[in-house]
Scaffold this motif. Structure first.
Motif, PDB file in Angstrom:
ATOM      1  N   ALA A   1       9.261  34.442   4.005  1.00 53.85           N
ATOM      2  CA  ALA A   1       8.755  34.878   2.703  1.00 53.85           C
ATOM      3  C   ALA A   1       7.804  33.848   2.088  1.00 53.85           C
ATOM      4  N   GLY A   2       8.141  32.540   2.237  1.00 45.86           N
ATOM      5  CA  GLY A   2       7.314  31.495   1.636  1.00 45.86           C
ATOM      6  C   GLY A   2       5.872  31.507   2.119  1.00 45.86           C
ATOM      7  N   PRO A   3       5.632  31.387   3.442  1.00 41.79           N
ATOM      8  CA  PRO A   3       4.254  31.448   3.928  1.00 41.79           C
ATOM      9  C   PRO A   3       3.558  32.772   3.623  1.00 41.79           C
ATOM     10  N   ALA A   4       4.316  33.895   3.673  1.00 39.04           N
ATOM     11  CA  ALA A   4       3.704  35.197   3.382  1.00 39.04           C
ATOM     12  C   ALA A   4       3.195  35.252   1.947  1.00 39.04           C
ATOM     13  N   ILE A   5       4.022  34.778   1.015  1.00 40.78           N
ATOM     14  CA  ILE A   5       3.613  34.767  -0.391  1.00 40.78           C
ATOM     15  C   ILE A   5       2.442  33.817  -0.600  1.00 40.78           C
ATOM     16  N   ALA A   6       2.501  32.634   0.033  1.00 43.24           N
ATOM     17  CA  ALA A   6       1.398  31.673  -0.087  1.00 43.24           C
ATOM     18  C   ALA A   6       0.104  32.263   0.451  1.00 43.24           C
ATOM     19  N   LEU A   7       0.200  32.993   1.547  1.00 43.63           N
ATOM     20  CA  LEU A   7      -0.983  33.602   2.174  1.00 43.63           C
ATOM     21  C   LEU A   7      -1.612  34.639   1.255  1.00 43.63           C
ATOM     22  N   VAL A   8      -0.758  35.394   0.561  1.00 39.32           N
ATOM     23  CA  VAL A   8      -1.253  36.413  -0.365  1.00 39.32           C
ATOM     24  C   VAL A   8      -1.893  35.781  -1.603  1.00 39.32           C
ATOM     25  N   LEU A   9      -1.293  34.694  -2.084  1.00 40.08           N
ATOM     26  CA  LEU A   9      -1.721  34.109  -3.352  1.00 40.08           C
ATOM     27  C   LEU A   9      -2.892  33.137  -3.244  1.00 40.08           C
ATOM     28  N   VAL A  10      -3.089  32.537  -2.062  1.00 41.62           N
ATOM     29  CA  VAL A  10      -4.021  31.412  -1.970  1.00 41.62           C
ATOM     30  C   VAL A  10      -5.460  31.796  -2.312  1.00 41.62           C
ATOM     31  N   SER A  11      -5.831  33.010  -2.019  1.00 40.05           N
ATOM     32  CA  SER A  11      -7.213  33.403  -2.303  1.00 40.05           C
ATOM     33  C   SER A  11      -7.445  33.718  -3.773  1.00 40.05           C
ATOM     34  N   SER A  12      -6.358  33.940  -4.515  1.00 37.68           N
ATOM     35  CA  SER A  12      -6.523  34.358  -5.911  1.00 37.68           C
ATOM     36  C   SER A  12      -6.185  33.262  -6.923  1.00 37.68           C
ATOM     37  N   ILE A  13      -5.203  32.402  -6.620  1.00 37.73           N
ATOM     38  CA  ILE A  13      -4.826  31.402  -7.625  1.00 37.73           C
ATOM     39  C   ILE A  13      -4.959  29.958  -7.136  1.00 37.73           C
ATOM     40  N   GLY A  14      -5.201  29.732  -5.854  1.00 37.60           N
ATOM     41  CA  GLY A  14      -5.432  28.374  -5.384  1.00 37.60           C
ATOM     42  C   GLY A  14      -4.178  27.648  -4.944  1.00 37.60           C
ATOM     43  N   VAL A  15      -4.393  26.566  -4.202  1.00 36.54           N
ATOM     44  CA  VAL A  15      -3.296  25.835  -3.577  1.00 36.54           C
ATOM     45  C   VAL A  15      -2.417  25.127  -4.609  1.00 36.54           C
ATOM     46  N   ARG A  16      -3.029  24.432  -5.540  1.00 40.55           N
ATOM     47  CA  ARG A  16      -2.226  23.655  -6.493  1.00 40.55           C
ATOM     48  C   ARG A  16      -1.329  24.559  -7.339  1.00 40.55           C
ATOM     49  N   GLU A  17      -1.832  25.707  -7.720  1.00 42.67           N
ATOM     50  CA  GLU A  17      -1.028  26.621  -8.518  1.00 42.67           C
ATOM     51  C   GLU A  17       0.186  27.128  -7.722  1.00 42.67           C
ATOM     52  N   ILE A  18      -0.015  27.371  -6.430  1.00 46.81           N
ATOM     53  CA  ILE A  18       1.101  27.807  -5.583  1.00 46.81           C
ATOM     54  C   ILE A  18       2.152  26.698  -5.502  1.00 46.81           C
ATOM     55  N   LEU A  19       1.708  25.461  -5.435  1.00 46.99           N
ATOM     56  CA  LEU A  19       2.643  24.340  -5.394  1.00 46.99           C
ATOM     57  C   LEU A  19       3.503  24.294  -6.660  1.00 46.99           C
ATOM     58  N   TRP A  20       2.903  24.551  -7.793  1.00 53.53           N
ATOM     59  CA  TRP A  20       3.694  24.588  -9.033  1.00 53.53           C
ATOM     60  C   TRP A  20       4.702  25.731  -9.009  1.00 53.53           C
TER      61      TRP A  20
END
Length: 401
Positions: free
Chosen positions: A149-168
């Motif tokens: 689930a973690g990588p899947a969610i990161a993959l979906v979100l990275v193009s829209s909110i960026g890496v740092r936001e996903i880390l938060w």
């Protein structure tokens, strides 16, 4: 529908906690290679980060396991470690250099070191010996469903909110993992060790068969470098043909394949180990690792070939994680279980420290094929040592099959 007796509150809670824990830090892991490239870090920096984090975690596991047994405070150790694993993504989120990333990773992995031996000891005491493989298989399945689930969610979100936001955002599931441990994990016997010995004497008091088994775990672990390095390898290899952003997505997708196989294989391998023998199943898992490392040398640079090899990684790591823990729970008496799991984790962690740093430098200064072949040779030695050290097991039980 009646639940099986082994799937009790503690086993269920450990699986739920591991799901949320892995959802948090695997969403960080899958983006870490690309984040380091963006920061301008050299390739070997990832090996240093992963190696030092695993090494620090392993030594903490040894001491935390010892003191958890000595004090009879395993649940408190599990809770305390969960706090650190919850907050480490926030440290990485503010990083401007790879040194700060290293600091954040160290905090998170030291937290895992504090938490894991006590959690595994509580889990192993909550079921009968004959059900250890199923209990640990269920736990690992929860662990790796979160890792899917973690990588899947990161993959979906990275193009829209960026890496740092996903880390938060990754802090949130870490908090939920802490809550699950607090609500569900209950230990049957919380008494301190009746005859506490110094750490070295306690280690010497572990069964000789178990200590021999640990030597094989250590040698194999020196080949078992961090899977984060494989993501970096895939990104670098695929960038010339796909471009950096597409290769980043491909690396995350391949890691997702690895985690899906890992999640799907953990419980069946544990259950099969209970029935046909944990030892032969673990030997098979180690042998698959050897074939996988050789496969990375021979495979063409394309997504299909890499997908098969990442799937094989998921298979051998599922066997390694599930069956090593089940064998440890079988070999070590209850009053020393946390110490035993700490020693097991230390052997794995020392191996990870050496292998990740070694492979990172070999990849940087010699080449990828050389690194994979070194790993294959060492993994083969670890497999043979496992066969030798666990031959003629004493006592009855599934591992003797």
């Amino acid at each position: 529908m009646k639940w099986p007796a082994w799937l009790n509150r503690t086993v269920f809670g450990a699986g739920i906690a591991s799901f949320f824990g892995d959802l948090g830090y695997e969403s960080v892991t899958v983006l870490l290679p690309s984040f380091l490239i963006i920061l301008g870090a050299p390739v070997f920096a990832l090996g240093i980060i992963e190696g030092l984090s695993d090494g620090a975690s392993s030594f903490v596991k040894l001491f935390s396991g010892y003191f958890a047994d000595k004090l009879g405070r395993r649940r408190e150790f599990a809770l305390g470690g969960s706090v650190a694993t919850a907050v480490f993504p926030a440290i990485i989120a503010i990083a401007g250099s790879w040194y700060v990333v290293l600091a954040g990773r160290l905090v998170g992995w030291i937290g895992k070191g504090i938490r894991s031996p006590s959690r595994d000891a509580i889990l192993s005491k909550s079921v009968e010996k004959k059900d250890l493989g199923k209990a640990f298989g269920f736990h690992r399945a929860g662990d790796t469903l979160g890792a899917v689930a973690g990588p899947a969610i990161a993959l979906v979100l990275v193009s829209s909110i960026g890496v740092r936001e996903i880390l938060w955002l990754a802090v949130i599931p870490g908090i939920l993992a802490f809550v699950a441990i607090w609500l569900f994990l209950r230990e049957r016997d919380t008494a301190p060790h009746p005859r506490p010995l110094p750490l070295v004497a306690s280690l010497k008091g572990l069964p000789s068969r178990f200590r021999a088994f640990l030597s094989a775990v250590l040698v194999f672990g020196i080949a078992d470098f961090s899977q984060t390095l494989l993501i970096a390898f895939a990104i670098v290899s695929l960038t010339p043909s796909l471009g950096f952003m597409t290769a980043t997505a491909a690396g995350a997708g391949l890691y997702l394949v690895r985690n899906i196989v890992y999640a799907g294989a953990s419980y069946p391998l544990g259950s099969l180990g209970d029935r046909v023998g944990r030892r032969p199943m673990l030997i098979l898992g180690y042998a698959i690792a050897v074939a996988t490392f050789i496969g990375f040398v021979l495979a063409p640079v394309n997504l299909v070939a890499y997908g098969v090899l990442f799937a094989m990684c998921g298979l051998f790591i599922a066997a390694e994680d599930t069956l090593e823990s089940a064998l440890a729970g079988e070999m070590v008496e209850e009053d020393s279980r946390a110490l035993g799991f700490g020693a097991l984790a230390t052997m794995n962690g020392v191996g990870d420290l050496v292998s990740s740093v070694m492979i990172g430098f070999i990849w940087t200064f010699v080449g990828y094929s050389a690194g994979f072949m070194v790993a294959a040779v060492i993994a083969a030695a670890g497999t043979l040592l496992l066969v030798w050290t666990t031959r003629n097991p004493h006592g009855s039980g599934p591992s003797g099959h």
